[in-house]
Scaffold this motif. Structure first.
Motif, mmCIF file in Angstrom:
data_model
loop_
_atom_site.group_PDB
_atom_site.id
_atom_site.type_symbol
_atom_site.label_atom_id
_atom_site.label_comp_id
_atom_site.label_asym_id
_atom_site.label_seq_id
_atom_site.Cartn_x
_atom_site.Cartn_y
_atom_site.Cartn_z
ATOM 1 N N CYS A 125 -2.990 -0.623 -5.228
ATOM 2 C CA CYS A 125 -4.356 -0.581 -4.714
ATOM 3 C C CYS A 125 -4.863 -1.997 -4.440
ATOM 4 O O CYS A 125 -4.154 -2.983 -4.663
ATOM 5 C CB CYS A 125 -5.257 0.167 -5.683
ATOM 6 S SG CYS A 125 -5.373 -0.584 -7.318
ATOM 7 N N SER A 135 0.828 -1.199 0.000
ATOM 8 C CA SER A 135 0.000 0.000 0.000
ATOM 9 C C SER A 135 0.867 1.255 0.000
ATOM 10 O O SER A 135 0.594 2.207 -0.741
ATOM 11 C CB SER A 135 -0.929 -0.006 1.216
ATOM 12 O OG SER A 135 -1.732 1.147 1.230
ATOM 13 N N CYS A 149 -9.681 -1.460 -8.999
ATOM 14 C CA CYS A 149 -9.600 -0.862 -7.666
ATOM 15 C C CYS A 149 -10.589 0.277 -7.476
ATOM 16 O O CYS A 149 -11.094 0.844 -8.433
ATOM 17 C CB CYS A 149 -8.181 -0.372 -7.421
ATOM 18 S SG CYS A 149 -6.998 -1.733 -7.344
ATOM 19 N N ARG A 150 -10.825 0.560 -6.217
ATOM 20 C CA ARG A 150 -11.730 1.634 -5.798
ATOM 21 C C ARG A 150 -13.113 1.440 -6.407
ATOM 22 O O ARG A 150 -13.754 2.372 -6.844
ATOM 23 C CB ARG A 150 -11.130 2.994 -6.113
ATOM 24 C CG ARG A 150 -9.866 3.268 -5.307
ATOM 25 C CD ARG A 150 -9.190 4.556 -5.658
ATOM 26 N NE ARG A 150 -8.663 4.550 -7.005
ATOM 27 C CZ ARG A 150 -7.480 4.050 -7.358
ATOM 28 N NH1 ARG A 150 -6.692 3.510 -6.458
ATOM 29 N NH2 ARG A 150 -7.081 4.084 -8.606
#
Length: 148
Positions: A17, A12, A45-46
């Motif tokens: 991610c 991280s 991601c996200r």
């Protein structure tokens, strides 16, 4: 700090991610690397494409299961236990975390604002999910860390 927590922190901190971290951990555990695979995971991601929809940890975990049991060549099929493993992981994820949606898991975020307060939440999810993927693979007779 245990081994997985330390590895998560390092990855991280290096800017990887959630989905990328799931792949990086799996590849590290088998002593390999695959930059193209890790690179391709960034869009997961996200909440897939920064939409905060399907959690990247879930997508990454399913991808790790696929490394072991999904179809890769014209002359092969997915292993017959691939779909049941994916289903088991998906159901576990929903039960364990109460949702598969990034926005629900970490709250609605503006990822471009520089706010990184979601990272500890994601780290906890990654750690539990990574262990669960490992357990599912072992339950199905796979030699985790050795896909040869």
């Amino acid at each position: 700090m245990d081994d997985i927590s330390l590895r998560l922190f390092k990855l991280s901190s290096a800017g990887f991610c959630c989905a990328q971290i799931m792949y990086k951990l799996a590849l590290e555990d088998e002593g390999t690397c695959n930059d193209d695979l890790v690179r391709s995971a960034q869009g997961l991601c996200r909440g897939i494409a920064d939409t905060q929809k399907t959690c990247g940890v879930l997508s990454g975990g399913i991808g790790v299961l696929g490394l072991y049991a999904a179809k890769a060549k014209n002359d092969e099929s997915a292993h017959e236990d691939f779909a049941p493993m994916v289903q088991a992981f998906h159901e576990w994820f929903k039960t364990e975390f109460g949702s598969t949606q990034c926005a629900t898991l970490i709250g609605v975020r503006d990822f471009h604002s520089g706010d990184q307060s979601f990272k500890p939440i994601c780290a906890g999810i990654i750690q539990k999910a990574y262990v669960k993927v490992y357990e599912i693979l072992l339950e199905h007779g796979y030699d985790y860390g050795n896909r040869a």
